[in-house]
Design a protein around this motif. Structure first.
Motif, PDB file in Angstrom:
ATOM      1  N   GLY A   1       0.740  -1.012   0.335  1.00 58.95           N
ATOM      2  CA  GLY A   1       0.035  -0.334   0.307  1.00 58.95           C
ATOM      3  C   GLY A   1       0.669   1.331   0.020  1.00 58.95           C
ATOM      4  O   GLY A   1       0.004   2.230  -0.185  1.00 58.95           O
ATOM      5  N   PHE A   2       2.393   1.429   0.160  1.00 58.78           N
ATOM      6  CA  PHE A   2       2.847   2.167  -0.027  1.00 58.78           C
ATOM      7  C   PHE A   2       4.310   2.098  -0.872  1.00 58.78           C
ATOM      8  O   PHE A   2       4.527   1.325  -1.179  1.00 58.78           O
ATOM      9  N   ASN A   3       4.267   3.124  -1.931  1.00 56.02           N
ATOM     10  CA  ASN A   3       4.914   3.403  -2.762  1.00 56.02           C
ATOM     11  C   ASN A   3       6.413   3.460  -2.660  1.00 56.02           C
ATOM     12  O   ASN A   3       7.178   3.929  -3.738  1.00 56.02           O
ATOM     13  N   THR A   4       6.752   3.969  -1.608  1.00 63.34           N
ATOM     14  CA  THR A   4       8.128   4.277  -1.430  1.00 63.34           C
ATOM     15  C   THR A   4       8.260   3.491  -0.021  1.00 63.34           C
ATOM     16  O   THR A   4       7.186   3.030   1.038  1.00 63.34           O
ATOM     17  N   ARG A   5       9.761   2.924  -0.079  1.00 55.43           N
ATOM     18  CA  ARG A   5      10.001   2.007   1.441  1.00 55.43           C
ATOM     19  C   ARG A   5       9.799   3.017   2.899  1.00 55.43           C
ATOM     20  O   ARG A   5       9.616   4.285   2.718  1.00 55.43           O
ATOM     21  N   VAL A   6       9.352   2.178   4.019  1.00 56.05           N
ATOM     22  CA  VAL A   6       8.547   2.946   4.959  1.00 56.05           C
ATOM     23  C   VAL A   6       9.484   2.568   6.420  1.00 56.05           C
ATOM     24  O   VAL A   6       9.827   1.494   6.374  1.00 56.05           O
ATOM     25  N   LEU A   7       8.942   3.317   7.535  1.00 63.99           N
ATOM     26  CA  LEU A   7       9.710   2.782   8.500  1.00 63.99           C
ATOM     27  C   LEU A   7       8.859   3.406   9.447  1.00 63.99           C
ATOM     28  O   LEU A   7       7.625   4.199   9.333  1.00 63.99           O
ATOM     29  N   ASN A   8       8.436   2.467  11.326  1.00 64.46           N
ATOM     30  CA  ASN A   8       7.357   2.775  11.660  1.00 64.46           C
ATOM     31  C   ASN A   8       7.578   3.892  12.903  1.00 64.46           C
ATOM     32  O   ASN A   8       8.879   3.689  13.016  1.00 64.46           O
ATOM     33  N   GLU A   9       7.598   5.154  13.115  1.00 66.16           N
ATOM     34  CA  GLU A   9       7.223   6.221  13.587  1.00 66.16           C
ATOM     35  C   GLU A   9       7.259   6.246  15.039  1.00 66.16           C
ATOM     36  O   GLU A   9       8.009   6.754  15.307  1.00 66.16           O
ATOM     37  N   ARG A  10       6.879   5.014  15.421  1.00 56.95           N
ATOM     38  CA  ARG A  10       6.947   4.573  17.248  1.00 56.95           C
ATOM     39  C   ARG A  10       8.043   4.263  17.344  1.00 56.95           C
ATOM     40  O   ARG A  10       8.138   4.374  18.351  1.00 56.95           O
TER      41      ARG A  10
ATOM     42  N   ILE B   1       9.497  -2.073  22.848  1.00 57.26           N
ATOM     43  CA  ILE B   1       8.607  -1.387  24.151  1.00 57.26           C
ATOM     44  C   ILE B   1       7.206  -1.535  23.110  1.00 57.26           C
ATOM     45  O   ILE B   1       6.773  -1.298  24.250  1.00 57.26           O
ATOM     46  N   VAL B   2       7.309  -1.330  21.562  1.00 60.48           N
ATOM     47  CA  VAL B   2       6.134  -0.433  21.421  1.00 60.48           C
ATOM     48  C   VAL B   2       5.489  -1.422  20.603  1.00 60.48           C
ATOM     49  O   VAL B   2       4.101  -1.038  19.354  1.00 60.48           O
ATOM     50  N   SER B   3       6.468  -3.236  20.878  1.00 64.72           N
ATOM     51  CA  SER B   3       5.642  -3.943  20.073  1.00 64.72           C
ATOM     52  C   SER B   3       3.899  -3.820  20.064  1.00 64.72           C
ATOM     53  O   SER B   3       3.715  -4.633  18.928  1.00 64.72           O
ATOM     54  N   LYS B   4       3.474  -3.654  21.320  1.00 67.43           N
ATOM     55  CA  LYS B   4       1.906  -3.635  20.874  1.00 67.43           C
ATOM     56  C   LYS B   4       0.543  -2.590  20.723  1.00 67.43           C
ATOM     57  O   LYS B   4      -0.679  -3.001  20.632  1.00 67.43           O
ATOM     58  N   GLN B   5       1.122  -1.889  20.149  1.00 68.69           N
ATOM     59  CA  GLN B   5       1.212  -0.472  19.378  1.00 68.69           C
ATOM     60  C   GLN B   5       1.564  -0.798  18.083  1.00 68.69           C
ATOM     61  O   GLN B   5       1.630  -0.888  17.685  1.00 68.69           O
ATOM     62  N   VAL B   6       0.010  -0.286  16.708  1.00 66.45           N
ATOM     63  CA  VAL B   6      -0.442  -0.072  15.832  1.00 66.45           C
ATOM     64  C   VAL B   6       0.753   0.807  14.980  1.00 66.45           C
ATOM     65  O   VAL B   6       1.129   1.729  15.950  1.00 66.45           O
ATOM     66  N   PRO B   7       1.441   0.328  14.464  1.00 65.10           N
ATOM     67  CA  PRO B   7       2.350   0.502  13.332  1.00 65.10           C
ATOM     68  C   PRO B   7       2.253   2.097  12.892  1.00 65.10           C
ATOM     69  O   PRO B   7       0.873   2.249  12.396  1.00 65.10           O
ATOM     70  N   GLU B   8       2.740   3.028  12.705  1.00 68.19           N
ATOM     71  CA  GLU B   8       2.314   4.108  12.450  1.00 68.19           C
ATOM     72  C   GLU B   8       3.729   4.616  10.952  1.00 68.19           C
ATOM     73  O   GLU B   8       5.038   4.664  11.645  1.00 68.19           O
TER      74      GLU B   8
ATOM     75  N   GLY C   1       7.354  14.422  18.538  1.00 70.48           N
ATOM     76  CA  GLY C   1       6.387  13.681  17.198  1.00 70.48           C
ATOM     77  C   GLY C   1       7.537  14.876  16.217  1.00 70.48           C
ATOM     78  O   GLY C   1       6.920  14.726  14.751  1.00 70.48           O
ATOM     79  N   ILE C   2       8.234  15.381  16.322  1.00 68.76           N
ATOM     80  CA  ILE C   2       8.766  16.837  15.464  1.00 68.76           C
ATOM     81  C   ILE C   2       9.710  15.913  14.910  1.00 68.76           C
ATOM     82  O   ILE C   2      10.461  16.254  15.751  1.00 68.76           O
ATOM     83  N   CYS C   3      10.485  15.584  13.469  1.00 68.87           N
ATOM     84  CA  CYS C   3      11.501  15.030  13.487  1.00 68.87           C
ATOM     85  C   CYS C   3      11.845  16.441  12.648  1.00 68.87           C
ATOM     86  O   CYS C   3      11.875  16.848  11.331  1.00 68.87           O
ATOM     87  N   VAL C   4      13.338  17.307  12.962  1.00 65.66           N
ATOM     88  CA  VAL C   4      13.051  18.249  12.640  1.00 65.66           C
ATOM     89  C   VAL C   4      14.079  18.480  11.672  1.00 65.66           C
ATOM     90  O   VAL C   4      14.009  18.726  10.120  1.00 65.66           O
ATOM     91  N   GLY C   5      15.143  17.108  11.436  1.00 67.66           N
ATOM     92  CA  GLY C   5      15.847  16.718  10.133  1.00 67.66           C
ATOM     93  C   GLY C   5      14.743  16.455   9.029  1.00 67.66           C
ATOM     94  O   GLY C   5      15.304  17.057   7.650  1.00 67.66           O
TER      95      GLY C   5
END
Length: 230
Positions: free
Chosen positions: A9-18, A78-85, A138-142
């Protein structure tokens, strides 16, 4: 040797923000503790270990694969039980490249050359600020800088900030709420102005205070016992 993961469902590689935020929180905590050792005890040992670990972690993230990053693995646990973002990997790579450069500079100056200067301090506090914004807000300055340089290429930003959206009703700030914040700050300023001397007093041992109070009450009772028994 890849950056990010392919998710349907994503047209680029992604990471889990959580898990990214969890890893940032871990790094922020250990770096803050190590800075406290410097400020309070003039002890640079812990910060040297932390910077070395920081640098190695970012080498793995940027040059090998984030999947093998120790702090990201801990964050995932740590966040394994949370839904990925999911967030776009390209902007994270840009942000972490900045982190790699900053940590590399600190490693060179503080660990290799065993020196400290205003350059080391500023670099360290910049890293600490980046980690704090990632962890707390949750603000990624970079990532924000990435969007400034590659505006049309940024996709899947945290909080959907890549795409302009209308604020939800719950996000609106009223004039009454602004007044509350200003009043709160004014109250804090008043406390500083009028109670600074009292608050500046060194705290005493609680048990000694209780003991003194007990002695005072006992003395008061003995002194006024004839009048109290009438």
């Amino acid at each position: 040797m890849q950056f990010g993961e392919k998710v349907e469902g994503f047209n680029t590689r992604v990471l889990n923000e959580r898990e990214v935020r969890a890893a940032a929180g871990i790094l922020f905590l250990v770096m803050l503790i190590s800075l406290m050792f410097i400020l309070l005890k003039q002890d640079f040992l812990l910060i040297k270990y932390v910077i070395s670990a920081f640098f190695i972690d970012f080498i793995i993230r940027v040059l090998i694969n984030p999947t093998f990053s120790p702090t990201l693995i801990l964050g995932r646990i740590i966040v394994s039980k949370q839904v990925p973002e999911y967030v776009g990997a390209p902007q994270k790579k840009f942000a972490w490249t900045i982190g790699l450069v900053l940590s590399g500079l600190m490693f060179l100056l503080l660990v290799v050359l065993n020196s400290y200067s205003v350059i080391t301090s500023i670099t360290c506090f910049i890293c600490l600020g980046f980690l704090f914004f990632e962890t707390a807000f949750g603000i990624c300055v970079g990532c924000v800088l990435y969007r400034m340089f590659y505006k049309d290429e940024a996709q899947y930003c945290a909080g959907e900030t890549c795409e302009p959206t209308k604020k939800h009703l719950i996000q609106n700030v009223s004039w009454g709420q602004i007044f509350i914040v200003c009043s709160y700050l004014l109250l804090l300023l008043t406390v500083v102005l009028f109670f600074n001397d009292y608050l500046h007093t060194q705290p005493k041992n609680l048990w000694q205070i209780i003991k003194v109070k007990k002695v005072a009450i006992h003395s008061f009772t003995i002194l006024f016992q004839p009048w109290l028994t009438r």
